[in-house]
Design a protein around this motif. Structure first.
Motif, PDB file in Angstrom:
ATOM      1  N   VAL A 164      73.918  -4.005  82.378  1.00  0.00           N
ATOM      2  CA  VAL A 164      74.922  -3.734  81.340  1.00  0.00           C
ATOM      3  C   VAL A 164      74.597  -2.472  80.539  1.00  0.00           C
ATOM      4  N   ASN A 165      73.515  -1.785  80.900  1.00  0.00           N
ATOM      5  CA  ASN A 165      73.162  -0.515  80.243  1.00  0.00           C
ATOM      6  C   ASN A 165      73.009   0.593  81.283  1.00  0.00           C
ATOM      7  N   PRO A 166      74.098   0.958  81.988  1.00  0.00           N
ATOM      8  CA  PRO A 166      73.986   1.945  83.067  1.00  0.00           C
ATOM      9  C   PRO A 166      73.881   3.387  82.581  1.00  0.00           C
ATOM     10  N   LEU A 167      74.171   3.630  81.306  1.00  0.00           N
ATOM     11  CA  LEU A 167      74.176   4.997  80.778  1.00  0.00           C
ATOM     12  C   LEU A 167      73.223   5.110  79.590  1.00  0.00           C
ATOM     13  N   PRO A 168      71.914   5.111  79.853  1.00  0.00           N
ATOM     14  CA  PRO A 168      70.938   5.210  78.759  1.00  0.00           C
ATOM     15  C   PRO A 168      70.953   6.590  78.118  1.00  0.00           C
ATOM     16  N   GLN A 169      70.372   6.665  76.924  1.00  0.00           N
ATOM     17  CA  GLN A 169      70.274   7.926  76.200  1.00  0.00           C
ATOM     18  C   GLN A 169      69.499   8.965  77.011  1.00  0.00           C
ATOM     19  N   PHE A 170      70.066  10.157  77.180  1.00  0.00           N
ATOM     20  CA  PHE A 170      69.393  11.275  77.848  1.00  0.00           C
ATOM     21  C   PHE A 170      68.853  12.210  76.769  1.00  0.00           C
ATOM     22  N   SER A 171      67.578  12.594  76.877  1.00  0.00           N
ATOM     23  CA  SER A 171      66.934  13.389  75.832  1.00  0.00           C
ATOM     24  C   SER A 171      66.067  14.506  76.408  1.00  0.00           C
ATOM     25  N   LYS A 172      65.858  15.516  75.600  1.00  0.00           N
ATOM     26  CA  LYS A 172      64.812  16.498  75.870  1.00  0.00           C
ATOM     27  C   LYS A 172      63.482  15.874  75.446  1.00  0.00           C
ATOM     28  N   ILE A 173      62.510  15.902  76.328  1.00  0.00           N
ATOM     29  CA  ILE A 173      61.250  15.193  76.101  1.00  0.00           C
ATOM     30  C   ILE A 173      60.083  16.183  76.080  1.00  0.00           C
ATOM     31  N   THR A 174      59.225  16.028  75.084  1.00  0.00           N
ATOM     32  CA  THR A 174      58.021  16.847  74.968  1.00  0.00           C
ATOM     33  C   THR A 174      56.795  15.945  75.029  1.00  0.00           C
ATOM     34  N   LEU A 175      55.869  16.291  75.912  1.00  0.00           N
ATOM     35  CA  LEU A 175      54.630  15.538  76.066  1.00  0.00           C
ATOM     36  C   LEU A 175      53.441  16.423  75.718  1.00  0.00           C
ATOM     37  N   ASP A 176      52.505  15.891  74.959  1.00  0.00           N
ATOM     38  CA  ASP A 176      51.201  16.530  74.753  1.00  0.00           C
ATOM     39  C   ASP A 176      50.159  15.602  75.342  1.00  0.00           C
ATOM     40  N   ILE A 177      49.595  15.997  76.504  1.00  0.00           N
ATOM     41  CA  ILE A 177      48.685  15.149  77.253  1.00  0.00           C
ATOM     42  C   ILE A 177      47.311  15.816  77.306  1.00  0.00           C
ATOM     43  N   ASP A 178      46.360  15.257  76.564  1.00  0.00           N
ATOM     44  CA  ASP A 178      44.994  15.808  76.528  1.00  0.00           C
ATOM     45  C   ASP A 178      45.004  17.310  76.274  1.00  0.00           C
ATOM     46  N   GLY A 179      45.856  17.735  75.338  1.00  0.00           N
ATOM     47  CA  GLY A 179      45.909  19.148  74.970  1.00  0.00           C
ATOM     48  C   GLY A 179      46.880  19.989  75.778  1.00  0.00           C
TER      49      GLY A 179
END
Length: 312
Positions: A164-179
């Motif tokens: 019932v949730n086929p259209l989830p929020q689409f976002s620009k994603i930023t990750l900081d992984i071990d620097g």
């Protein structure tokens, strides 16, 4: 043997299996203390004197076990996850039995193994532990949607919520992984410790919850339909042929990750909906949890490092 049981009355179907466990486990001279909560009493209060017991049993869902494991982190106190929740994914990953008499035997044999757990810091400053997966976005939406039907439908509540949730929020994603700074996009981010989900589906190729790092999985798609090829690939991976994951899943690795999203994404950990949104930070606590495990678990994750516990 002196055993402390923390029992979450609000978890799962309340079938009373933990009481069958007590009857099957008890022997002459044993002391078994059970402390019950419906979610209102803080587990920290229950575990205040955990060092006075030989082991702790956490009866509840993955969230209950994760909270207990986090509170006992790096203490060396053995913890038996008792699967009394809806999905019980940790018990499945540990190859633990579900039947209370078998779990009583497991507790009596007391084979131990240390595993990594994660710690999540939310935007409001709260800290929680997780053993399986912390995430933001589509997975949190599914968890939230399943809350009202879990007791009725069990694990199928998650599939119903996804449908019932086929259209989830689409976002620009930023990750900081071990620097390292990563900019990407998608409908969600998963910070994975134990990787196997229902039906023995693994998000990543190898399930390595003792290597000191997370697998960070970005669901790089615009909608739920775009995840279908990735799901099929994960299902095929059960054969051991390790098919390549499609481009809808980006995988990174690291011991500390901070996630930002624009627009913000809802956050969950081990199936617990936080009612907060990104940003969040997840940190690895290497081999901080000591679980009571089965012989099958020893074979899965490194038999030589298991420690037999002699308490009688």
């Amino acid at each position: 043997m002196k055993l402390l049981i923390v029992n979450n009355l609000s978890s799962g179907f309340r079938d009373g299996a933990i009481y069958d466990f007590v009857r099957a486990f008890a022997r002459d001279g044993d002391e078994i203390c059970m402390r019950c909560t419906n979610g209102c009493t803080d587990l920290a209060d229950f575990l205040r004197d955990a060092e006075d017991f030989d082991a702790v049993v956490a009866a509840g869902g993955d969230g209950t076990v994760a909270t207990a494991a986090h509170l006992l982190a790096e203490t060396g106190i053995p913890l038996l996850p008792f699967p009394a929740g809806t999905a019980n994914l940790l018990a499945m990953n540990l190859a633990s039995p579900a039947e209370p008499h078998a779990l009583a035997k497991l507790m009596r044999e007391s084979l131990l193994m240390d595993f990594d757990i994660g710690e999540i810091e939310l935007a409001n400053g709260e800290h929680f532990g997780f053993t399986m997966i912390a995430g933001a976005g589509y997975d949190a939406t599914i968890m939230q949607g399943a809350e009202s039907t879990k007791k009725l439908l069990g694990p199928m509540a998650y599939f119903t919520s996804a449908f019932v949730n086929p259209l989830p929020q689409f976002s620009k994603i930023t990750l900081d992984i071990d620097g390292e700074h990563v900019e990407t996009q998608g409908v969600g981010v998963l910070v994975v410790n134990f990787s196997k989900l229902q039906f023995d589906i693994s998000l990543i190729h190898e399930n390595k919850p003792r290597d000191g790092v997370f697998d960070v999985v970005v669901m790089n798609t615009h909608d739920a339909v775009g995840l279908i090829p990735a799901l099929l690939s994960c299902m095929l991976d059960r054969t051991g042929e390790f098919p390549a994951r499609p481009g809808s899943l980006e995988v990174y690795r690291g011991s500390e990750v901070t996630v930002h999203a624009d627009p913000p994404l809802a956050v969950q950990y081990d199936g617990e909906v936080t009612n907060t949104t990104t940003p969040f930070t997840a940190r690895m606590l290497p081999e901080a949890a000591r679980f009571v495990v089965s012989e099958e678990c020893l074979k899965l994750y490194d038999e030589e490092s298991a420690e037999p516990l002699l308490l009688d």
